[in-house]
Design a protein around this motif. Structure first.
Motif, short mmCIF file in Angstrom:
data_model
loop_
_atom_site.label_atom_id
_atom_site.label_comp_id
_atom_site.label_asym_id
_atom_site.label_seq_id
_atom_site.Cartn_x
_atom_site.Cartn_y
_atom_site.Cartn_z
N ILE A 17 0.84 -1.20 0.00
CA ILE A 17 0.00 0.00 0.00
C ILE A 17 0.88 1.25 0.00
CG2 ILE A 17 -1.69 1.32 1.33
CD1 ILE A 17 -2.84 -1.38 2.25
N ALA A 18 1.95 1.24 0.80
CA ALA A 18 2.87 2.38 0.84
C ALA A 18 3.51 2.59 -0.53
CB ALA A 18 3.94 2.15 1.90
N THR A 19 3.89 1.52 -1.19
CA THR A 19 4.48 1.62 -2.53
C THR A 19 3.49 2.25 -3.51
OG1 THR A 19 5.82 -0.35 -2.10
CG2 THR A 19 5.53 0.30 -4.40
N THR A 20 2.25 1.81 -3.45
CA THR A 20 1.23 2.36 -4.35
C THR A 20 1.00 3.84 -4.07
OG1 THR A 20 0.16 0.20 -4.49
CG2 THR A 20 -1.15 2.11 -5.14
N ILE A 21 0.90 4.21 -2.81
CA ILE A 21 0.66 5.61 -2.45
C ILE A 21 1.82 6.49 -2.90
CG2 ILE A 21 0.46 7.20 -0.49
CD1 ILE A 21 -1.18 4.99 0.91
N ILE A 22 3.04 6.07 -2.60
CA ILE A 22 4.21 6.87 -2.97
C ILE A 22 4.34 6.95 -4.49
CG2 ILE A 22 6.74 6.91 -2.93
CD1 ILE A 22 6.50 5.87 -0.02
N ARG A 23 4.11 5.86 -5.19
CA ARG A 23 4.20 5.84 -6.65
C ARG A 23 3.20 6.82 -7.26
NH1 ARG A 23 1.06 3.24 -9.81
NH2 ARG A 23 0.40 1.74 -8.26
N ILE A 24 1.97 6.81 -6.77
CA ILE A 24 0.94 7.69 -7.32
C ILE A 24 1.21 9.15 -6.96
CG2 ILE A 24 -1.51 8.30 -7.15
CD1 ILE A 24 -2.09 5.28 -7.09
N LEU A 25 1.64 9.41 -5.72
CA LEU A 25 1.94 10.79 -5.33
C LEU A 25 3.09 11.37 -6.17
CD1 LEU A 25 1.56 10.73 -1.44
CD2 LEU A 25 0.08 11.86 -3.12
N ILE A 26 4.14 10.60 -6.35
CA ILE A 26 5.26 11.07 -7.18
C ILE A 26 4.79 11.27 -8.62
CG2 ILE A 26 7.47 10.40 -8.20
CD1 ILE A 26 8.22 9.22 -5.52
N GLY A 27 4.00 10.34 -9.12
CA GLY A 27 3.48 10.47 -10.47
C GLY A 27 2.65 11.73 -10.65
N LEU A 28 1.79 12.02 -9.69
CA LEU A 28 0.95 13.22 -9.77
C LEU A 28 1.79 14.49 -9.67
CD1 LEU A 28 -2.14 12.14 -7.66
CD2 LEU A 28 -2.00 12.39 -10.15
#
Length: 124
Positions: A3-14
């Motif tokens: 979940i942390a990986t998904t959140i960080i990946r999406i935040l950086i992407g945005l």
């Protein structure tokens, strides 16, 4: 950890998408710069290809992070840009260190999480 990986990946992407789209469509005014950062910024603008290249890579990597496709490649492509953003903020514009540091640490975290995909690059 997933979940942390998904959140960080999406935040950086945005964040990358916002920065690149804002640059290409002039959505935000250019911040006032002074001193050494102004001289550095003038040099970046004078090299007419450098900012569009960096922002184009940010756009592609942001799309990769948000869509969860080619994340391994995007991590490596964006790493030199995040290092440069961090150093620019450390040495020339200290007010941006928190965001630059978070971007750099997030990139390192994603490289760590996808490390199995990089192992073959480092084996003889």
């Amino acid at each position: 950890m997933k979940i942390a990986t998904t959140i960080i990946r999406i935040l950086i992407g945005l964040l990358l998408l916002f920065a690149s789209i804002s640059y290409f469509f002039h959505l935000m005014p250019e911040p006032e710069t002074t001193g050494n950062f102004k001289a550095f910024n003038v040099g970046l603008v004078a090299a007419t290809y450098l900012m569009p290249l960096a922002k184009g890579i940010e756009l592609l990597c942001g799309l990769a992070f948000v869509s969860n496709r080619f994340v391994t490649l995007a991590n490596i492509l964006i790493l030199p840009i995040t290092i440069n953003i961090l150093f620019i903020n450390i040495f020339l514009a200290p007010e941006g260190i928190p965001v630059a540091g978070a971007l750099f640490l997030g990139n390192l975290f994603l490289i760590y999480r996808y490390w199995d995909n990089y192992k073959s690059v480092f084996t003889p």
